[in-house]
Design a protein around this motif. Structure first.
Motif, mmCIF file in Angstrom:
data_model
loop_
_atom_site.group_PDB
_atom_site.id
_atom_site.type_symbol
_atom_site.label_atom_id
_atom_site.label_comp_id
_atom_site.label_asym_id
_atom_site.label_seq_id
_atom_site.Cartn_x
_atom_site.Cartn_y
_atom_site.Cartn_z
ATOM 1 N N GLN A 120 59.953 39.320 64.243
ATOM 2 C CA GLN A 120 60.225 38.326 65.283
ATOM 3 C C GLN A 120 59.847 36.925 64.808
ATOM 4 O OE1 GLN A 120 58.116 39.044 68.938
ATOM 5 N NE2 GLN A 120 59.499 37.769 70.149
ATOM 6 N N TYR A 121 58.657 36.814 64.186
ATOM 7 C CA TYR A 121 58.232 35.503 63.697
ATOM 8 C C TYR A 121 59.143 35.034 62.567
ATOM 9 C CZ TYR A 121 55.505 31.820 61.537
ATOM 10 O OH TYR A 121 55.118 30.616 61.002
ATOM 11 N N PHE A 122 59.544 35.967 61.692
ATOM 12 C CA PHE A 122 60.407 35.615 60.574
ATOM 13 C C PHE A 122 61.722 35.002 61.054
ATOM 14 C CE2 PHE A 122 64.079 36.944 58.015
ATOM 15 C CZ PHE A 122 63.840 36.209 56.869
ATOM 16 N N CYS A 123 62.338 35.575 62.096
ATOM 17 C CA CYS A 123 63.613 35.060 62.607
ATOM 18 C C CYS A 123 63.473 33.634 63.111
ATOM 19 C CB CYS A 123 64.148 35.972 63.706
ATOM 20 S SG CYS A 123 64.741 37.565 63.103
ATOM 21 N N ARG A 124 62.381 33.359 63.830
ATOM 22 C CA ARG A 124 62.145 32.000 64.326
ATOM 23 C C ARG A 124 61.882 31.049 63.157
ATOM 24 N NH1 ARG A 124 58.608 34.604 68.003
ATOM 25 N NH2 ARG A 124 56.852 33.620 66.930
ATOM 26 N N PHE A 125 61.070 31.505 62.212
ATOM 27 C CA PHE A 125 60.706 30.702 61.050
ATOM 28 C C PHE A 125 61.939 30.384 60.204
ATOM 29 C CE2 PHE A 125 59.683 30.935 56.497
ATOM 30 C CZ PHE A 125 58.896 29.815 56.369
ATOM 31 N N GLU A 182 60.567 19.725 55.927
ATOM 32 C CA GLU A 182 60.245 18.531 56.710
ATOM 33 C C GLU A 182 61.558 17.922 57.194
ATOM 34 O OE1 GLU A 182 57.855 14.260 56.346
ATOM 35 O OE2 GLU A 182 58.073 15.555 54.593
ATOM 36 N N PRO A 183 61.792 17.884 58.517
ATOM 37 C CA PRO A 183 63.095 17.414 59.029
ATOM 38 C C PRO A 183 63.161 15.896 59.150
ATOM 39 C CG PRO A 183 61.713 18.169 60.841
ATOM 40 C CD PRO A 183 60.904 18.369 59.582
ATOM 41 N N PHE A 184 64.365 15.368 58.941
ATOM 42 C CA PHE A 184 64.622 13.938 59.094
ATOM 43 C C PHE A 184 65.963 13.747 59.793
ATOM 44 C CE2 PHE A 184 62.109 14.435 55.247
ATOM 45 C CZ PHE A 184 61.111 13.487 55.403
ATOM 46 N N GLU A 185 66.010 12.788 60.706
ATOM 47 C CA GLU A 185 67.275 12.360 61.317
ATOM 48 C C GLU A 185 67.465 10.905 60.926
ATOM 49 O OE1 GLU A 185 69.153 13.623 64.472
ATOM 50 O OE2 GLU A 185 68.558 15.675 64.066
ATOM 51 N N GLU A 234 51.204 23.662 46.452
ATOM 52 C CA GLU A 234 52.314 24.597 46.671
ATOM 53 C C GLU A 234 52.427 24.954 48.144
ATOM 54 O OE1 GLU A 234 52.682 29.164 45.683
ATOM 55 O OE2 GLU A 234 53.075 27.996 43.882
ATOM 56 N N ASN A 235 53.611 24.853 48.667
ATOM 57 C CA ASN A 235 53.876 25.188 50.059
ATOM 58 C C ASN A 235 54.362 26.627 50.114
ATOM 59 O OD1 ASN A 235 54.972 25.499 52.657
ATOM 60 N ND2 ASN A 235 55.443 23.315 52.799
ATOM 61 N N HIS A 236 53.490 27.538 50.558
ATOM 62 C CA HIS A 236 53.828 28.963 50.540
ATOM 63 C C HIS A 236 54.969 29.283 51.510
ATOM 64 C CE1 HIS A 236 50.549 30.062 47.877
ATOM 65 N NE2 HIS A 236 49.752 29.296 48.597
ATOM 66 N N ARG A 237 55.091 28.515 52.586
ATOM 67 C CA ARG A 237 56.195 28.746 53.516
ATOM 68 C C ARG A 237 57.530 28.440 52.841
ATOM 69 N NH1 ARG A 237 55.853 25.770 58.876
ATOM 70 N NH2 ARG A 237 55.713 23.987 57.479
ATOM 71 N N LYS A 239 64.280 27.844 61.853
ATOM 72 C CA LYS A 239 63.712 26.502 61.801
ATOM 73 C C LYS A 239 63.878 25.908 60.409
ATOM 74 C CE LYS A 239 59.436 23.898 62.509
ATOM 75 N NZ LYS A 239 57.986 23.978 62.866
ATOM 76 N N ALA A 240 63.711 26.739 59.380
ATOM 77 C CA ALA A 240 63.765 26.258 58.000
ATOM 78 C C ALA A 240 65.193 26.021 57.527
ATOM 79 C CB ALA A 240 63.075 27.255 57.063
ATOM 80 N N VAL A 241 66.114 26.902 57.899
ATOM 81 C CA VAL A 241 67.471 26.882 57.347
ATOM 82 C C VAL A 241 68.494 26.317 58.325
ATOM 83 C CG1 VAL A 241 69.278 28.359 56.349
ATOM 84 C CG2 VAL A 241 66.884 28.811 55.841
ATOM 85 N N GLY A 242 68.186 26.386 59.612
ATOM 86 C CA GLY A 242 69.102 25.850 60.611
ATOM 87 C C GLY A 242 70.015 26.879 61.237
#
Length: 309
Positions: free
Chosen positions: A232-237, A61-64, A196-199, A240-243
């Motif tokens: 392909q989906y993994f790279c986008r995911f 969950e992102p926060f600025e 539990e968040n499986h992602r 997004k998760a790690v930056g």
């Protein structure tokens, strides 16, 4: 995901001492930038963003943030933080809730401490400066920082501050209990176990695998299989998760190990390069210069020179 995999994901660095598992961290813009990579730990963490701008991610969950506030990181939550401004002040208290237990089991243990340890009671996500309890909360937080820094030379920014002083331990425990009381008074403790968040668990699994196998040849396809996603989906995911992309993250982990070996050993640069998973010297040199602004040999020379002063 089995228990062994989950345990392997834990941050290895201990916080505090065996007898008093609590530590303080301080980071100021005047002494460098702040960038904490994705990680998790069993301890609870309370982050104080006193001033400056930040980018945070907690369980993806992102926060600025650009105003004074507190963030709460519960046990097992994947998190990362980076400063976005040159001028900032950030602090963190990391503690094992076990240290708050009472020898005599009372309602506080039954309804607050034990559920907190078990994860059935959790802290809120954040508290901003407009909350009616903010000033009282900040006072207790400052009491803990002062207790840890009392009577000792505080290490440089970003390094762990711990204390073996009994009076400081008492002051810290008292303020942590006051913090729990404040949050409970305002109904901010969450008694609903979060699903539990499986992602998030997938990211943890991949990060752990990279951390354990960075010396080996790593393929994005194998990492995507580990996360049960197409490539392909993994790279986008992952980005997004790690930056950053999987390849950039792998290189960053390897370069971190390179720097540790340059600072802590006399191994030749070529050997360090190969031991850390780089098979192409030219590519390694280019990536190292991009990260540090210098060559490995010059980095080691400068480090040793500064250390001897």
């Amino acid at each position: 995901m089995n228990e062994t995999t989950i345990q392997n994901l834990r941050e290895k660095r201990p916080h505090g001492t065996v007898l008093f598992p609590c530590a303080v961290y301080r980071c100021f813009g005047s002494e460098g930038s702040l960038r904490v990579k994705p990680h998790w730990h069993e301890e609870i963490e309370i982050v104080y963003l006193k001033s400056g701008k930040y980018s945070l991610s907690i369980n993806m969950e992102p926060f600025e943030v650009s105003r004074e506030c507190f963030f709460f990181i519960n046990r097992g939550e994947l998190h990362q933080i980076a400063s976005l401004s040159a001028d900032f002040q950030e602090m963190a208290i990391v503690f094992d809730p076990q240290l708050l237990r009472f020898q005599t089991y009372d309602p506080t243990d039954e309804y607050i401490i034990h559920p907190l340890i078990q994860g059935s009671l959790t802290f809120p996500r954040y508290m901003n400066s407009s909350h009616p309890a903010f000033l009282r909360f900040r006072q207790e937080y400052d009491n803990i920082i002062r207790a840890f820094c009392r009577g000792q030379q505080v290490p440089p920014t970003g390094e762990q501050v711990y204390t073996t002083d009994t009076v400081s331990h008492l002051q810290t425990k008292a303020s942590l209990l006051q913090i729990l009381a404040l949050l409970s008074e305002y109904g901010m403790m969450d008694g609903t176990r979060r699903p539990e968040n499986h992602r998030v668990e997938s990211v943890k699994t991949v990060l752990t695998y990279i951390g354990q196998h960075y010396q080996d040849k790593l393929y994005v396809k194998d990492l995507s299989d580990l996360a049960s996603m197409n490539e392909q989906y993994f790279c986008r995911f992952f980005k997004k998760a790690v930056g950053k992309s999987p390849i950039d993250y792998i290189n960053d982990v390897r370069l971190t190990q390179v720097i540790r070996l340059l600072e802590g050993t006399e191994l030749p640069v070529t050997q360090i390069c190969l031991e850390c998973g780089f098979n192409n010297i030219g590519n390694f040199q280019r990536l190292f210069r991009r990260k540090t602004g210098t060559t490995p040999l010059q980095y080691r020379k400068t480090f040793l020179s500064n250390k001897s002063k």
